[in-house]
Design a protein around this motif. Sequence first.
Motif, PDB file in Angstrom:
ATOM      1  N   LYS A  34       0.832  -1.204   0.000  1.00 26.29           N
ATOM      2  CA  LYS A  34       0.000   0.000   0.000  1.00 26.29           C
ATOM      3  C   LYS A  34       0.866   1.254   0.000  1.00 26.29           C
ATOM      4  O   LYS A  34       0.636   2.195  -0.771  1.00 26.29           O
ATOM      5  CB  LYS A  34      -0.939  -0.007   1.210  1.00 26.29           C
ATOM      6  N   LEU A  37       2.595   1.604  -3.404  1.00 25.54           N
ATOM      7  CA  LEU A  37       1.694   2.086  -4.452  1.00 25.54           C
ATOM      8  C   LEU A  37       1.417   3.581  -4.300  1.00 25.54           C
ATOM      9  O   LEU A  37       1.296   4.296  -5.306  1.00 25.54           O
ATOM     10  CB  LEU A  37       0.373   1.311  -4.400  1.00 25.54           C
ATOM     11  N   ILE A  54      -6.203   2.071  -4.530  1.00 24.79           N
ATOM     12  CA  ILE A  54      -5.085   1.486  -3.792  1.00 24.79           C
ATOM     13  C   ILE A  54      -5.609   0.599  -2.666  1.00 24.79           C
ATOM     14  O   ILE A  54      -5.057  -0.475  -2.396  1.00 24.79           O
ATOM     15  CB  ILE A  54      -4.156   2.593  -3.248  1.00 24.79           C
TER      16      ILE A  54
END
Length: 381
Positions: A34, A37, A54
């Motif tokens: 996470k 990203l 996301i």
Amino acid sequence: MDSKQLKEAIIDYSKSIGIDKIGFATADVFTELKERLRRQQALGYQSGFEKGTIEERTEPARLLPEAQSIIAIAIAYPSRMKDAPRGTKAERRGIFCRASWGVDYHVVLRDRLDKLAAFIEEKVPGAITKSMVDTGELSDRAVAERAGIGFSGKNCAIITPEFGSYVYLGEMITNLYFPPDSPVEDSCGDCRKCLDACPTGALVQGGQLNAQRCLSFISQTKDFMRDEFRLELGNRLYGCDTCQQVCPRNKQIDFHIHEEFEPVAEAAKPKLKPILSISNREFKEKFGHMSGSWRGKKPIQRNAMIALAHFKDQTAVDELIRVMNEDPRPVMRGTAAWSLGKIGTPEAFAAIESAMEAEKDDQVLYEMEKGLQFRDNARAN
């Protein structure tokens, strides 16, 4: 049957339906992914092809609220083409990346996952599953890494001990609990061959890819290609294998396990000139079975013209002139003009000058000017 026994039964069954490797992981949040990203998004490194937010890409429970485990699968594909056709000066050829050689892997892996889901539901009535292959929200690589399929290499591919990185990945979220498998140890070490070999510097650092500079992504776009990427595209029609080809973990790796993934040579390594005049029907008949056809013929035709320019193929001049003068699509006309200039025959330059008189599109005119610039540069030198 307890969770451990069911897991063993699933593993045994997976082998019988053509799954080369299977692993089990928790359905916990992919916290590290996470954050990665978010950094990629902030840097503008994403391709734009990613599906979902996301949160959806990193929180399995958002996709299946009852999620307890994720089953990851891998299927190997060939790295070498048997009896590959050779291009000649009169008939130059392009190349599709290895992951697109055979039947569209989305179709094959979905079939395997559907069979796996049916098996699980037969063993555990009421079991819930949700499968995805590549185009789903979850990161196939993150799931595969957690499930012990392989480690995530510096080239951002999952590298398996058995098959190198030449594997397709898929996964299934389920409400059933399974004892998770252990991740595979990263063994890239100090090697940086993939980073050094990347034609466009898309591999920013080990494990970080700027998709906007990756030829695999760029070859799938439909607009005009930036000049710096045209010079690096070579004869690639779809995708790029460079970072896999140079990887020491892929040395001597070539598995021909599944008939579906054996390439049709004339489709995987086709002649370039016929692509420029191919109809939609002909394109579907020849390339429709491949994953590389998903964006339609436009990117493939554009890339074919750039490849002909790369080869400086003078036998393609007449066909490129036809495209420049007659094709209704500005990207095709403009790319043809640039390619003619790169090939650089007197006939090509004369045709560009003549076409400029009738051309109305500003972008196409700009490409025509760039085509003529090749002549001016040659004269200056």
